[in-house]
Design a protein around this motif. Sequence first.
Motif, PDB file in Angstrom:
ATOM      1  N   MET B   1      -6.914  12.827  -7.234  1.00  0.00           N
ATOM      2  CA  MET B   1      -6.071  12.158  -6.240  1.00  0.00           C
ATOM      3  C   MET B   1      -6.442  12.630  -4.834  1.00  0.00           C
ATOM      4  O   MET B   1      -6.554  13.835  -4.607  1.00  0.00           O
ATOM      5  N   THR B   3      -6.120  13.740  -0.925  1.00  0.00           N
ATOM      6  CA  THR B   3      -5.096  14.497  -0.219  1.00  0.00           C
ATOM      7  C   THR B   3      -5.125  14.136   1.257  1.00  0.00           C
ATOM      8  O   THR B   3      -6.177  13.850   1.800  1.00  0.00           O
ATOM      9  N   ASP B  13      -0.666  14.821  -1.698  1.00  0.00           N
ATOM     10  CA  ASP B  13      -1.505  13.997  -2.579  1.00  0.00           C
ATOM     11  C   ASP B  13      -0.953  12.586  -2.563  1.00  0.00           C
ATOM     12  O   ASP B  13       0.257  12.398  -2.522  1.00  0.00           O
ATOM     13  N   TYR B  14      -1.829  11.610  -2.593  1.00  0.00           N
ATOM     14  CA  TYR B  14      -1.325  10.240  -2.581  1.00  0.00           C
ATOM     15  C   TYR B  14      -2.150   9.343  -3.488  1.00  0.00           C
ATOM     16  O   TYR B  14      -3.312   9.627  -3.785  1.00  0.00           O
ATOM     17  N   ALA B  15      -1.514   8.286  -3.921  1.00  0.00           N
ATOM     18  CA  ALA B  15      -2.215   7.267  -4.696  1.00  0.00           C
ATOM     19  C   ALA B  15      -2.704   6.212  -3.706  1.00  0.00           C
ATOM     20  O   ALA B  15      -2.068   5.981  -2.674  1.00  0.00           O
ATOM     21  N   ASP B  16      -3.837   5.595  -4.007  1.00  0.00           N
ATOM     22  CA  ASP B  16      -4.387   4.592  -3.090  1.00  0.00           C
ATOM     23  C   ASP B  16      -3.393   3.472  -2.795  1.00  0.00           C
ATOM     24  O   ASP B  16      -3.428   2.870  -1.726  1.00  0.00           O
TER      25      ASP B  16
END
Lengths: 79, 151
Positions: B1, B3, B13-16
């Motif tokens: 994931m 950052t 942290d992120y999802a697209d």
Amino acid sequence: MMIMRRRQGEKILIGEDIVLHISHIGRNRVKIGIEAPKEMRVLAEEVQAVHDENLAAARGCSAEAIQRILSRVQPATIA
Amino acid sequence: MPTCKTKYFGDVDYADEALIDFVRGPAGFEEETKFLILSYPHQYPLVFVQSITSPNLCFVALPVLAVNPKYRLQMEGADAAVLGVPEQPTVGTQVLCLALVTGHEQTPTANLLAPIVVNLKSRRAMQCIHADGWYSHQHPLLSAEEQAVAV
């Protein structure tokens, strides 16, 4: 402020190199063509206001200010 | 994931899917086109619009309906076409519509004149100046008591 009455298709000259064309008059909006020197900034007033407000908004909020904002919105009112 | 360094929350942290892609950056920040939308339950309904490329750039925002439940979005034809949405899209289902908040000392204000509009399908976004210009770019956020006095 100076006021002039103009019809659609007429022009206004400002100084040597600025020309305003009243190109279309609608029900509540007018379309204006603007000829001006390239280096001259021409902007709708609200664009400048939004630009300045974005800069102010980007300065951010303290944790305290965020709490104050939260106390001012009532989640129950959200549709 | 992936950052992202954020202004308020450290590394996140992120999802697209949380990314939004501005057609052109907000006025004054034209180069900034990639943002992350962050929200946390304890700060509901606040939303943080964090630049991916500039950790120090993060807007605090509110859904327009949280500021004014009767808000009606009216986009300029050209803006709507670029985003691929109708000129009066349904807020919440077709688009996300966020008012940027300015933390003025006394009364914070929300910019209802030029909300951030996000096409929820494509995640493309744009700051759109309301086509009818009915709303203020400095709409005061009043507390319940202040509202009672104002009425």
